[in-house]
Design an enzyme around this catalytic site. Structure first.
Site, PDB file in Angstrom:
ATOM      1  N   GLY A  10       0.853  -1.187   0.000  1.00 17.47           N
ATOM      2  CA  GLY A  10       0.000   0.000   0.000  1.00 17.47           C
ATOM      3  C   GLY A  10       0.887   1.234   0.000  1.00 17.47           C
ATOM      4  O   GLY A  10       1.850   1.308   0.765  1.00 17.47           O
ATOM      5  N   GLY A  15       1.673   4.137   3.951  1.00 16.74           N
ATOM      6  CA  GLY A  15       2.660   3.269   3.334  1.00 16.74           C
ATOM      7  C   GLY A  15       3.920   4.032   2.935  1.00 16.74           C
ATOM      8  O   GLY A  15       5.040   3.590   3.203  1.00 16.74           O
ATOM      9  N   PHE A 113     -12.134  22.786  12.970  1.00 15.42           N
ATOM     10  CA  PHE A 113     -12.665  21.519  12.494  1.00 15.42           C
ATOM     11  C   PHE A 113     -13.563  20.932  13.561  1.00 15.42           C
ATOM     12  O   PHE A 113     -13.537  21.345  14.715  1.00 15.42           O
ATOM     13  CB  PHE A 113     -11.514  20.553  12.159  1.00 15.42           C
ATOM     14  CG  PHE A 113     -11.517  20.081  10.734  1.00 15.42           C
ATOM     15  CD1 PHE A 113     -11.335  20.981   9.697  1.00 15.42           C
ATOM     16  CD2 PHE A 113     -11.711  18.748  10.419  1.00 15.42           C
ATOM     17  CE1 PHE A 113     -11.337  20.554   8.375  1.00 15.42           C
ATOM     18  CE2 PHE A 113     -11.724  18.310   9.110  1.00 15.42           C
ATOM     19  CZ  PHE A 113     -11.536  19.213   8.078  1.00 15.42           C
ATOM     20  N   GLN A 228     -17.566   5.091   9.982  1.00 12.89           N
ATOM     21  CA  GLN A 228     -17.991   6.491  10.012  1.00 12.89           C
ATOM     22  C   GLN A 228     -18.812   6.867   8.787  1.00 12.89           C
ATOM     23  O   GLN A 228     -18.407   6.604   7.656  1.00 12.89           O
ATOM     24  CB  GLN A 228     -16.766   7.393  10.082  1.00 12.89           C
ATOM     25  CG  GLN A 228     -17.120   8.871  10.135  1.00 12.89           C
ATOM     26  CD  GLN A 228     -15.918   9.715  10.539  1.00 12.89           C
ATOM     27  OE1 GLN A 228     -15.056  10.009   9.725  1.00 12.89           O
ATOM     28  NE2 GLN A 228     -15.853  10.066  11.814  1.00 12.89           N
ATOM     29  N   HIS A 230     -19.882  10.148   6.977  1.00  8.45           N
ATOM     30  CA  HIS A 230     -19.508  11.572   6.950  1.00  8.45           C
ATOM     31  C   HIS A 230     -20.763  12.409   6.744  1.00  8.45           C
ATOM     32  O   HIS A 230     -21.609  12.053   5.919  1.00  8.45           O
ATOM     33  CB  HIS A 230     -18.511  11.803   5.810  1.00  8.45           C
ATOM     34  CG  HIS A 230     -17.853  13.147   5.844  1.00  8.45           C
ATOM     35  ND1 HIS A 230     -18.518  14.318   5.563  1.00  8.45           N
ATOM     36  CD2 HIS A 230     -16.578  13.510   6.157  1.00  8.45           C
ATOM     37  CE1 HIS A 230     -17.680  15.329   5.682  1.00  8.45           C
ATOM     38  NE2 HIS A 230     -16.494  14.871   6.036  1.00  8.45           N
ATOM     39  N   LEU A 240     -17.445  13.397  -1.548  1.00  7.22           N
ATOM     40  CA  LEU A 240     -17.217  14.113  -0.298  1.00  7.22           C
ATOM     41  C   LEU A 240     -17.213  15.637  -0.469  1.00  7.22           C
ATOM     42  O   LEU A 240     -16.625  16.164  -1.397  1.00  7.22           O
ATOM     43  CB  LEU A 240     -15.853  13.678   0.264  1.00  7.22           C
ATOM     44  CG  LEU A 240     -15.364  14.351   1.544  1.00  7.22           C
ATOM     45  CD1 LEU A 240     -16.241  13.965   2.721  1.00  7.22           C
ATOM     46  CD2 LEU A 240     -13.918  13.967   1.823  1.00  7.22           C
ATOM     47  N   THR A 242     -15.882  18.571   1.924  1.00  8.01           N
ATOM     48  CA  THR A 242     -15.037  18.612   3.116  1.00  8.01           C
ATOM     49  C   THR A 242     -15.710  19.229   4.331  1.00  8.01           C
ATOM     50  O   THR A 242     -16.494  20.169   4.223  1.00  8.01           O
ATOM     51  CB  THR A 242     -13.723  19.371   2.839  1.00  8.01           C
ATOM     52  OG1 THR A 242     -12.965  19.417   4.046  1.00  8.01           O
ATOM     53  CG2 THR A 242     -13.968  20.795   2.381  1.00  8.01           C
ATOM     54  N   GLU A 243     -15.336  18.685   5.506  1.00  4.77           N
ATOM     55  CA  GLU A 243     -15.736  19.295   6.771  1.00  4.77           C
ATOM     56  C   GLU A 243     -15.162  20.706   6.878  1.00  4.77           C
ATOM     57  O   GLU A 243     -15.679  21.553   7.612  1.00  4.77           O
ATOM     58  CB  GLU A 243     -15.204  18.422   7.925  1.00  4.77           C
ATOM     59  CG  GLU A 243     -15.594  18.881   9.295  1.00  4.77           C
ATOM     60  CD  GLU A 243     -15.327  17.797  10.341  1.00  4.77           C
ATOM     61  OE1 GLU A 243     -15.703  16.635  10.105  1.00  4.77           O
ATOM     62  OE2 GLU A 243     -14.738  18.116  11.376  1.00  4.77           O
ATOM     63  N   ARG A 274     -18.467  14.086  14.002  1.00  5.40           N
ATOM     64  CA  ARG A 274     -19.155  13.627  12.785  1.00  5.40           C
ATOM     65  C   ARG A 274     -20.328  12.705  13.067  1.00  5.40           C
ATOM     66  O   ARG A 274     -21.365  12.787  12.404  1.00  5.40           O
ATOM     67  CB  ARG A 274     -18.153  12.922  11.880  1.00  5.40           C
ATOM     68  CG  ARG A 274     -17.201  13.899  11.243  1.00  5.40           C
ATOM     69  CD  ARG A 274     -16.186  13.200  10.363  1.00  5.40           C
ATOM     70  NE  ARG A 274     -15.371  14.210   9.691  1.00  5.40           N
ATOM     71  CZ  ARG A 274     -14.316  13.930   8.927  1.00  5.40           C
ATOM     72  NH1 ARG A 274     -13.945  12.671   8.754  1.00  5.40           N
ATOM     73  NH2 ARG A 274     -13.643  14.886   8.347  1.00  5.40           N
ATOM     74  N   HIS A 339     -17.770   6.686   4.897  1.00  9.76           N
ATOM     75  CA  HIS A 339     -16.557   7.480   4.712  1.00  9.76           C
ATOM     76  C   HIS A 339     -15.287   6.827   5.248  1.00  9.76           C
ATOM     77  O   HIS A 339     -14.241   6.897   4.615  1.00  9.76           O
ATOM     78  CB  HIS A 339     -16.759   8.825   5.401  1.00  9.76           C
ATOM     79  CG  HIS A 339     -15.612   9.777   5.229  1.00  9.76           C
ATOM     80  ND1 HIS A 339     -15.161  10.172   3.986  1.00  9.76           N
ATOM     81  CD2 HIS A 339     -14.815  10.408   6.128  1.00  9.76           C
ATOM     82  CE1 HIS A 339     -14.148  11.013   4.140  1.00  9.76           C
ATOM     83  NE2 HIS A 339     -13.903  11.166   5.424  1.00  9.76           N
ATOM     84  N   GLU A 363      -5.503   3.468   7.708  1.00 12.42           N
ATOM     85  CA  GLU A 363      -6.911   3.114   7.880  1.00 12.42           C
ATOM     86  C   GLU A 363      -7.125   1.605   8.001  1.00 12.42           C
ATOM     87  O   GLU A 363      -8.083   1.162   8.621  1.00 12.42           O
ATOM     88  CB  GLU A 363      -7.751   3.675   6.719  1.00 12.42           C
ATOM     89  CG  GLU A 363      -9.247   3.615   7.021  1.00 12.42           C
ATOM     90  CD  GLU A 363     -10.100   4.323   5.971  1.00 12.42           C
ATOM     91  OE1 GLU A 363      -9.545   5.146   5.208  1.00 12.42           O
ATOM     92  OE2 GLU A 363     -11.304   4.051   5.926  1.00 12.42           O
ATOM     93  N   ARG A 374     -13.943   8.888  14.514  1.00 11.63           N
ATOM     94  CA  ARG A 374     -12.728   9.649  14.223  1.00 11.63           C
ATOM     95  C   ARG A 374     -13.046  11.125  14.059  1.00 11.63           C
ATOM     96  O   ARG A 374     -14.034  11.474  13.400  1.00 11.63           O
ATOM     97  CB  ARG A 374     -12.080   9.138  12.934  1.00 11.63           C
ATOM     98  CG  ARG A 374     -10.888   9.961  12.499  1.00 11.63           C
ATOM     99  CD  ARG A 374     -10.180   9.376  11.305  1.00 11.63           C
ATOM    100  NE  ARG A 374     -10.939   9.445  10.061  1.00 11.63           N
ATOM    101  CZ  ARG A 374     -11.106  10.548   9.325  1.00 11.63           C
ATOM    102  NH1 ARG A 374     -10.598  11.700   9.731  1.00 11.63           N
ATOM    103  NH2 ARG A 374     -11.793  10.504   8.202  1.00 11.63           N
ATOM    104  N   SER A 379      -7.165  11.686  10.563  1.00 11.46           N
ATOM    105  CA  SER A 379      -6.790  10.486   9.810  1.00 11.46           C
ATOM    106  C   SER A 379      -5.444  10.669   9.134  1.00 11.46           C
ATOM    107  O   SER A 379      -4.600   9.764   9.136  1.00 11.46           O
ATOM    108  CB  SER A 379      -7.848  10.108   8.785  1.00 11.46           C
ATOM    109  OG  SER A 379      -7.966  11.096   7.802  1.00 11.46           O
TER     110      SER A 379
END
Lengths: 562, 367
Positions: A10, A15, A113, A228, A230, A240, A242-243, A274, A339, A363, A374, A379
């Site tokens: 990965g 990774g 956030f 989760q 989102h 997505l 974004t937050e 979230r 998410h 993850e 989370r 993350s």
């Protein structure tokens, strides 16, 4: 046989970070990825990365917010490490060249956030993950000591007679050749399993490969029920938003024009954690106060236009290209969507799993720093901190130990498994059909609100799909870029993920973090302040369930309000 | 969501193992017209032929995997709507073929390593700061970071590489994506090798002056990186900030070109060559030994032109001014009269909501 001191599987942020850090220790490192590293899904992390870098802030405050955000299921020793090391990691990224946003004094700028008691999210517009991923890849291009295997697919992990991991079996996607790798340590970093659900914000590559491969050789998986949703994803496509949009001040409204977060989180409003915001939205939608397309509205027009251009440009494009909405002029319809997987391969704070020689980070791992939920912008931090730690640990460990000689039998087994897929009668269901049914089932029965009946129904479906996947039709018998074959292998990985998610969700008879059981609506610390781990129990048998204690250091569980 | 409609995808197939030539194959798909061409291709794979190969992952124009050519135009399949693609389709079928300028591996998959990534590696794509890093972060102007964010926004999809006309002629051209990546370091105040980088890119005969200014990369870029704009900024920085006059006459050619337009309003071709060789000056082009040598080398071409009637002595020597040339000069005065050099950057917009979308010019902070 290619052999490496450290083999990373990965090549997203976790990774790449692990590979670079192992190489710093002088280890001979290989990094394998089924896609080119910059295609990895870390790209999609938009909002930013948390760190208590500001002298006014403290790592303890960051850690407490994370513990509270996790609904007290996160392991506090791991959370302390992550939050304490965050500022240095952030500075190192900055020194490597990440173009973090600056304030007017030229210092690092930050945004607010969700679930955080202070603004501590550092960012590059709304392409933070992409910016960091590309900068790490620059470092891989610079330091060619890390051998890159780009577009190689790992099919299985290999153990020696004592159960220690000694390598992996892979397929070179470009020419179809199968290769056995020897490695003193293997670091899993293949990301999440969002494709088990449909829709999802996750990319098509997020099929939980490493989670399934580790599980198959007996590594316990932990917190798998914690998935989760989102709060702001586009209906239908699942893309997505974004937050960061809410961090910049955007509001949520229901179809009656009511800023409904007042009812659910009067203090933090849209910036509650979230799970809280997603539940609030789903409640509004379920109770008939959503729009006809099953959504609520996110109003970004309150954010100044100049600010949208410099800080939310990606969202401007997503709105325009995928929803036909100009976010500077009108609200955009959103809903909760799959998410992130908080759970994964149980690992310690150096990334070590229960299997000697095997590490897991990012993850696909569960340290557990996210517990039941989370926080946004934690993350990226998780991938980098534990990626670095695992890489360093594995790099050091490799010194002086002999290179294992994995048995060629494992290669033969995998080749036979693939031949059997090619030899299937073309009478089974298509891989895509099975995948679609899996995704729809999981989204229907195992999302924001769950109950035992629905989860058991889903488990029955998954059990049937497992049998169907074994004989699913494959059109392509070729060697070069046979994506059909990879899809068939991924489908089986996904089914392992789905089963362990459902079994864990059925087991946890309470509501905590992302798991909300309508049949057990309260958090129950007396009985369930513990991790659920699952292990395979022989073919055709239900996974074996065990529990492990949550590590507490300085924060006792409290009632959770925002 | 609109009702699903029928679309025909005409897809370029190539299977290197079959021994057959590449060929077109038609597939019918049924989808909401707002869905993407990628969704159409995925439906073909899901329902009809899973051997159809395309790289794809995020479906949201973030991962950069699914670059193709749709009706001949380079684009990401995931952010091209079926309804839009149908409008540019001939005979109702949306054609999808692999990207250009890169070898095809299978169906819609090209070898990006052989071209794109090789070129990226060419521009020394990592930050080269001076000495040890500071204890905390580097202190740099906020605008500088927002400025390079436009090139950081590049997702390495290769769509600009596919569309680049210069690359078609000169496969060695460093190309739009890699040069945009180069600007990301040149524009980064933390990098300590700005001049070296610029000199390298200016002196490379396949470098910044190999771009013909055709705008194709700007038009196709799915992320508004505007690679050509970044190339032009590399040129401006090389010349205005560091006075780099490259040995390929790139600088002279550009200066000569601009001066001619300022003077005559249209291109005076007979003047362009001597000015190009003379670092922008027609006089130097005619007296400096090196420039004269180069001019003489091009003499046979000019003579052939004369013989073929493509050039006449009158046209070559007496170039008429464009009627209303004063207006051209006014543009020059307007632009050159600014205190700061004008740069366009989509991440930087003014406070004035009436300005056109993202197109407001701002000082780059470089001057």
């Amino acid at each position: 046989m290619p052999h490496h001191d450290v083999l990373v599987i990965g090549a997203g942020l976790a990774g790449q970070r692990a590979a670079l850090s192992a190489a710093e220790q002088g280890a001979n490192v290989g990094i394998i990825s089924k896609v080119h590293p910059v295609r990895s899904h870390s790209n999609a992390a938009q909002g930013g990365i948390n760190a208590a870098l500001d002298p006014e802030d403290s790592w303890e405050s960051h850690a407490f917010d994370t513990v509270k955000g996790s609904d007290y299921l996160g392991d506090q020793d791991a959370i302390e490490i992550m939050c304490r090391e965050a500022p240095d990691e952030l500075l190192e990224l900055e020194h490597l060249g990440v173009t973090f946003h600056r304030d007017e004094t030229g210092h690092l700028g930050k945004r607010a956030f969700g679930g955080a008691s202070a603004a501590r999210t550092y960012y590059v517009a709304d392409i933070t993950g992409q910016a960091i991923l590309h900068v790490l890849y620059e470092q891989l291009m610079k330091h060619d000591v890390v051998h890159r295997y780009e577009e190689w697919f790992t099919t299985a992990l290999v153990q020696d007679e004592e159960g220690k991991v000694s390598g992996a079996v892979t397929r070179n996607i470009r020419d179809g050749s199968m290769e056995l790798f020897a490695a003193k340590s293997v670091i899993l970093a293949t990301g999440g399993n969002g494709q088990v659900f449909n829709p999802t914000t996750n990319a098509l590559v997020c099929t939980g490969d490493a989670i399934a491969m580790a599980y198959r050789i007996g590594a316990p998986l932990m917190d798998m029920e914690m998935i989760q949703y989102h709060p702001t994803t586009l209906a239908g496509l699942g893309l997505l938003i974004t937050e960061g949009a809410r961090g910049e001040g955007a509001h949520l409204y229901n179809a009656d024009g009511e800023r409904f977060m007042e009812k659910y989180a009067p203090n933090k409003m849209e910036l509650a954690s979230r799970d809280v915001v997603s539940r609030a939205e789903q409640t509004e939608i379920n109770e008939g106060r959503g729009f006809p397309d099953g959504t609520v509205a996110l109003d970004i027009t309150v954010v100044p236009r100049k600010r949208i251009h410099e800080a939310l440009r990606e969202i401007l494009n997503v709105g325009r290209d995928f929803a036909g909405v100009d976010i500077t002029k009108e609200p955009i319809h959103i809903k909760p969507g799959n998410h992130y997987a908080m759970g994964g391969v149980k690992s310690d704070t150096d990334g070590l799993t229960s299997i000697p020689g095997l590490y897991a980070v990012g993850e696909c791992a569960c340290v557990s720093v996210h517990g039941g939920n989370r926080l946004g912008a934690n993350s990226l931090l998780d991938t980098l901190i534990f990626g670095r730690r695992a890489g360093a640990h594995a790099g050091k460990r490799s010194k002086g130990s002999p290179m294992p000689q994995p048995s060629r039998a494992s290669l033969d087994d995998e080749e036979a498994r693939i031949r059997a897929i090619f030899d299937r009668e073309r009478s089974g269901r298509r891989v895509s059909e099975i995948k679609a049914e899996l995704g729809a089932t999981m989204d229907e029965k195992c999302s924001v609100y769950r109950d035992e009946e629905g989860l058991r129904e889903a488990l029955e479906v998954v059990t049937r799909l497992r049998q169907e996947a074994k004989v699913a039709t494959v059109d392509d018998r070729g060697t070069i870029f046979n994506q059909d074959l990879l899809g068939a292998l991924e489908l089986q990985f996904m089914i392992d993920n789905a089963e362990t998610i459902l079994v864990s969700a059925i087991e946890r008879k309470e509501s905590r973090g992302a798991q909300y059981r309508t049949d057990f609506p309260d958090r129950n610390d007396d009985d369930w302040l513990k991790h659920i781990t699952v292990q395979p129990n022989g073919d055709g048998e239900a996974p074996e369930i065990e529990y492990s204690e949550v590590t507490m250091t300085q924060w006792e569980p409290e009632e959770r309000t925002y | 969501m609109a009702e699903a409609q029928d679309f025909t995808l005409k897809i370029r197939r190539f299977d290197p193992e079959s021994g057959e030539q590449a060929h077109w194959q038609d597939f019918g798909v049924e989808l909401d017209p707002d869905r993407s061409v990628l969704d159409g291709i995925l439906q073909v794979k899901d329902r009809e032929d899973a051997s159809l190969a395309i790289r794809c992952s995020c479906r949201a124009a973030i991962c950069g995997s699914c670059g193709v050519r749709i009706n001949g135009k380079s684009a990401l399949a995931c952010n091209t709507r079926l309804s839009d693609a149908k409008q540019t389709a001939s005979n109702g079928a949306i054609t999808v073929e692999p990207m250009g300028n890169m070898p095809v591996i299978k169906d819609l998959i090209v070898d990006m390593d052989a071209v794109h990534w090789k070129k990226i590696q060419r521009v020394v794509p990592w930050l080269l700061p001076e000495g040890e890093p500071p204890e905390r972060e580097y202190i740099v102007p906020a605008e500088a970071m927002i400025d390079v964010t436009q090139s950081m926004a590049c997702i390495q999809c290769g769509v600009c590489v596919s569309a680049c006309l210069s690359l078609e002629v000169d496969p060695e051209f460093i190309g739009p994506a890699a040069l945009a990546k180069a600007y990301r370091f040149v524009g980064d105040p933390r990098d300590d090798h700005t001049e070296e980088r610029l000199r390298d890119l200016a002196e490379d005969p396949h470098g910044i002056y190999d771009c013909t200014h055709c705008f194709a990369c700007i038009e196709v870029c799915p992320k508004d990186v505007a690679p050509m704009s970044q190339i032009m900024r590399l040129r401006r920085r090389a010349t205005a900030d560091f006075g780099i006059k490259d040995s390929n006459n790139g600088y002279g050619h550009e200066k000569g070109f601009v001066d001619i337009i300022e003077k005559w309003g249209t291109l005076h071709e007979a003047q362009l060559l001597p000015r190009s060789f003379g670092q922008g000056s027609a006089i130097r082009g005619q007296v400096e030994p090196d420039a004269v040598k180069q001019l003489l080398r091009d003499m046979p071409t000019a003579l052939r032109g004369l013989r073929a009637g493509k050039i006449t002595p009158k046209k070559a020597l007496m170039h008429p001014k464009l009627p209303g040339q004063k207006n051209v000069r006014r543009i020059f005065e307007e632009v050159e009269g600014k205190k700061e050099r004008l740069e366009l950057n989509l991440y930087i917009v003014g406070d004035d909501g009436d300005q056109a979308e993202g197109a407001q010019a701002e000082g780059s902070g470089e001057s």
